[in-house]
Motif scaffolding. Sequence first.
Motif, PDB file in Angstrom:
ATOM      1  N   HIS A 100       0.832  -1.210   0.000  1.00 38.24           N
ATOM      2  CA  HIS A 100       0.000   0.000   0.000  1.00 38.24           C
ATOM      3  C   HIS A 100       0.864   1.256   0.000  1.00 38.24           C
ATOM      4  O   HIS A 100       0.635   2.188  -0.792  1.00 38.24           O
ATOM      5  CB  HIS A 100      -0.923  -0.017   1.211  1.00 38.24           C
ATOM      6  CG  HIS A 100      -1.679   1.263   1.420  1.00 38.24           C
ATOM      7  ND1 HIS A 100      -2.529   1.803   0.469  1.00 38.24           N
ATOM      8  CD2 HIS A 100      -1.692   2.132   2.472  1.00 38.24           C
ATOM      9  CE1 HIS A 100      -3.045   2.929   0.923  1.00 38.24           C
ATOM     10  NE2 HIS A 100      -2.547   3.155   2.129  1.00 38.24           N
ATOM     11  N   LEU A 101       1.874   1.297   0.859  1.00 38.71           N
ATOM     12  CA  LEU A 101       2.709   2.495   0.929  1.00 38.71           C
ATOM     13  C   LEU A 101       3.602   2.641  -0.300  1.00 38.71           C
ATOM     14  O   LEU A 101       3.941   3.761  -0.688  1.00 38.71           O
ATOM     15  CB  LEU A 101       3.553   2.496   2.204  1.00 38.71           C
ATOM     16  CG  LEU A 101       2.789   2.700   3.515  1.00 38.71           C
ATOM     17  CD1 LEU A 101       3.737   3.142   4.627  1.00 38.71           C
ATOM     18  CD2 LEU A 101       1.664   3.714   3.374  1.00 38.71           C
ATOM     19  N   ARG A 103       2.573   1.979  -3.279  1.00 44.91           N
ATOM     20  CA  ARG A 103       1.659   2.613  -4.235  1.00 44.91           C
ATOM     21  C   ARG A 103       1.439   4.084  -3.901  1.00 44.91           C
ATOM     22  O   ARG A 103       1.387   4.932  -4.800  1.00 44.91           O
ATOM     23  CB  ARG A 103       0.323   1.867  -4.248  1.00 44.91           C
ATOM     24  CG  ARG A 103       0.406   0.453  -4.820  1.00 44.91           C
ATOM     25  CD  ARG A 103      -0.980  -0.171  -4.948  1.00 44.91           C
ATOM     26  NE  ARG A 103      -0.922  -1.493  -5.565  1.00 44.91           N
ATOM     27  CZ  ARG A 103      -0.966  -2.632  -4.884  1.00 44.91           C
ATOM     28  NH1 ARG A 103      -1.074  -2.611  -3.556  1.00 44.91           N
ATOM     29  NH2 ARG A 103      -0.907  -3.785  -5.515  1.00 44.91           N
ATOM     30  N   VAL A 104       1.314   4.404  -2.616  1.00 41.38           N
ATOM     31  CA  VAL A 104       1.169   5.810  -2.211  1.00 41.38           C
ATOM     32  C   VAL A 104       2.399   6.603  -2.613  1.00 41.38           C
ATOM     33  O   VAL A 104       2.303   7.710  -3.161  1.00 41.38           O
ATOM     34  CB  VAL A 104       0.945   5.915  -0.684  1.00 41.38           C
ATOM     35  CG1 VAL A 104       1.035   7.368  -0.214  1.00 41.38           C
ATOM     36  CG2 VAL A 104      -0.418   5.339  -0.304  1.00 41.38           C
ATOM     37  N   ILE A 176       6.765   8.714   5.078  1.00 35.23           N
ATOM     38  CA  ILE A 176       5.319   8.528   5.205  1.00 35.23           C
ATOM     39  C   ILE A 176       4.927   7.525   6.291  1.00 35.23           C
ATOM     40  O   ILE A 176       3.742   7.414   6.621  1.00 35.23           O
ATOM     41  CB  ILE A 176       4.673   8.086   3.867  1.00 35.23           C
ATOM     42  CG1 ILE A 176       5.394   6.873   3.283  1.00 35.23           C
ATOM     43  CG2 ILE A 176       4.648   9.229   2.877  1.00 35.23           C
ATOM     44  CD1 ILE A 176       4.754   6.334   2.003  1.00 35.23           C
ATOM     45  N   TYR A 180       1.334   7.271   8.318  1.00 37.04           N
ATOM     46  CA  TYR A 180       0.566   6.036   8.191  1.00 37.04           C
ATOM     47  C   TYR A 180       0.234   5.473   9.566  1.00 37.04           C
ATOM     48  O   TYR A 180      -0.904   5.047   9.823  1.00 37.04           O
ATOM     49  CB  TYR A 180       1.371   5.029   7.372  1.00 37.04           C
ATOM     50  CG  TYR A 180       0.856   3.618   7.433  1.00 37.04           C
ATOM     51  CD1 TYR A 180      -0.270   3.238   6.712  1.00 37.04           C
ATOM     52  CD2 TYR A 180       1.502   2.660   8.214  1.00 37.04           C
ATOM     53  CE1 TYR A 180      -0.747   1.936   6.768  1.00 37.04           C
ATOM     54  CE2 TYR A 180       1.035   1.357   8.272  1.00 37.04           C
ATOM     55  CZ  TYR A 180      -0.087   0.998   7.552  1.00 37.04           C
ATOM     56  OH  TYR A 180      -0.553  -0.285   7.613  1.00 37.04           O
ATOM     57  N   SER A 284      -6.011  12.972   5.907  1.00 36.40           N
ATOM     58  CA  SER A 284      -5.147  11.806   6.073  1.00 36.40           C
ATOM     59  C   SER A 284      -3.782  12.247   6.580  1.00 36.40           C
ATOM     60  O   SER A 284      -3.102  13.042   5.933  1.00 36.40           O
ATOM     61  CB  SER A 284      -4.990  11.065   4.739  1.00 36.40           C
ATOM     62  OG  SER A 284      -3.896  10.184   4.773  1.00 36.40           O
ATOM     63  N   LEU A 286      -1.258  10.336   6.680  1.00 35.90           N
ATOM     64  CA  LEU A 286      -0.343   9.756   5.701  1.00 35.90           C
ATOM     65  C   LEU A 286      -0.089  10.723   4.557  1.00 35.90           C
ATOM     66  O   LEU A 286       1.064  10.983   4.175  1.00 35.90           O
ATOM     67  CB  LEU A 286      -0.922   8.446   5.175  1.00 35.90           C
ATOM     68  CG  LEU A 286      -0.283   7.830   3.926  1.00 35.90           C
ATOM     69  CD1 LEU A 286       1.180   7.530   4.164  1.00 35.90           C
ATOM     70  CD2 LEU A 286      -1.041   6.567   3.519  1.00 35.90           C
ATOM     71  N   GLN A 287      -1.151  11.288   3.994  1.00 33.39           N
ATOM     72  CA  GLN A 287      -0.989  12.244   2.909  1.00 33.39           C
ATOM     73  C   GLN A 287      -0.285  13.506   3.391  1.00 33.39           C
ATOM     74  O   GLN A 287       0.575  14.053   2.685  1.00 33.39           O
ATOM     75  CB  GLN A 287      -2.355  12.582   2.317  1.00 33.39           C
ATOM     76  CG  GLN A 287      -2.955  11.482   1.464  1.00 33.39           C
ATOM     77  CD  GLN A 287      -2.135  11.216   0.210  1.00 33.39           C
ATOM     78  OE1 GLN A 287      -1.652  12.122  -0.447  1.00 33.39           O
ATOM     79  NE2 GLN A 287      -1.996   9.936  -0.130  1.00 33.39           N
TER      80      GLN A 287
END
Length: 340
Positions: A100-101, A103-104, A176, A180, A284, A286-287
């Motif tokens: 997932h990370l 891809r982020v 990140i 997260y 978010s 994370l963002q």
Amino acid sequence: MTAGRRRPFAIGALAVGLSLLAGCGPALERLEGPTMGSRYSIQYVAVAGAPSRDAVQHQVDDLLAEIDRDFSTYRGDSAVSRFNAASAGACLEMPGPVLHLVRVGEALSRASDGAFDLTVGPLLDLWGFGPQSRDERVPSQEERVAVAQRIGYPHLHIDGKTLCKDAATQLDFNAIAAGYAVDRMAARFEALGIHDYLVEITGELKASGRRPDGGPWRVAIEAPRSDRREAERVLALAGYGVSTSGDYRHYFERDGQRYSHTLDPRSGAPIAHGLASVTVVDRSALQADGLSTLLMVLGPEQGLAFAERQGIAALFVSHRGEGFVERASTAFEALPRAEP
């Protein structure tokens, strides 16, 4: 991308300038401890029917341990360390959060034309900022060119549950991972039936609901000073994550020249513009974490233009003479400020 040795994630601690101004009361519980080479601090309002403080602490410890097993580059048995140790051409099955990370990180890299990159680990080590380095140094151009052959998302490929690489590429999630972790922790608290909390992990944070006195959580954004700590702005936030990246405390000097711990993956060298810090506020964490790093690399002009195009709430603080000057995006100016 920021770098250093203050966390067990290879791109080191973000230069976060945040302090928490929270109310106190008999219903306010506090949890804190070490994590990611730094600290975490959690405040939440205990409600009837919620798990005991010990049960909540157990949930917190379990989640932080899980994240450490996935992303720490300071333990050889973590998922990311196993991937980094694999040779070019290898494919390894990775946990879902790692994929997932990845891809982020790729999405942030594509959006910024490479200003954000999770594969800069070898470059960080070269400059002395990574977990495999010993001393901060200024590498030669030839060394940078050689390392650049191992950097970039084109070297990575996700196939189902496996992550493959066609070069000796290494991943580092420090830009990140903390954000997260904050989002995961917030989701865990929501699942426990706790909806009023402020979670802070290595400086990245997220607030939800209200304090015991009914007031909003107050988040102070620290001015980028190395001699003392003072608030630049104080926001009243609920449902938002906050992240600050900066170089005003993390740098080294050689032969009279200052080298920031924030590296530009495109040039292979530390940033050279006058931006001291960037704070991003986003639903978010994370963002917010990734975007604050991305904007720090882009600099005051390109970064502000990017934030305006993308509708990002960002505060830019730049060096000017012996002081600083701030510029905020339209979305940041619209955020609620705390009452004095």
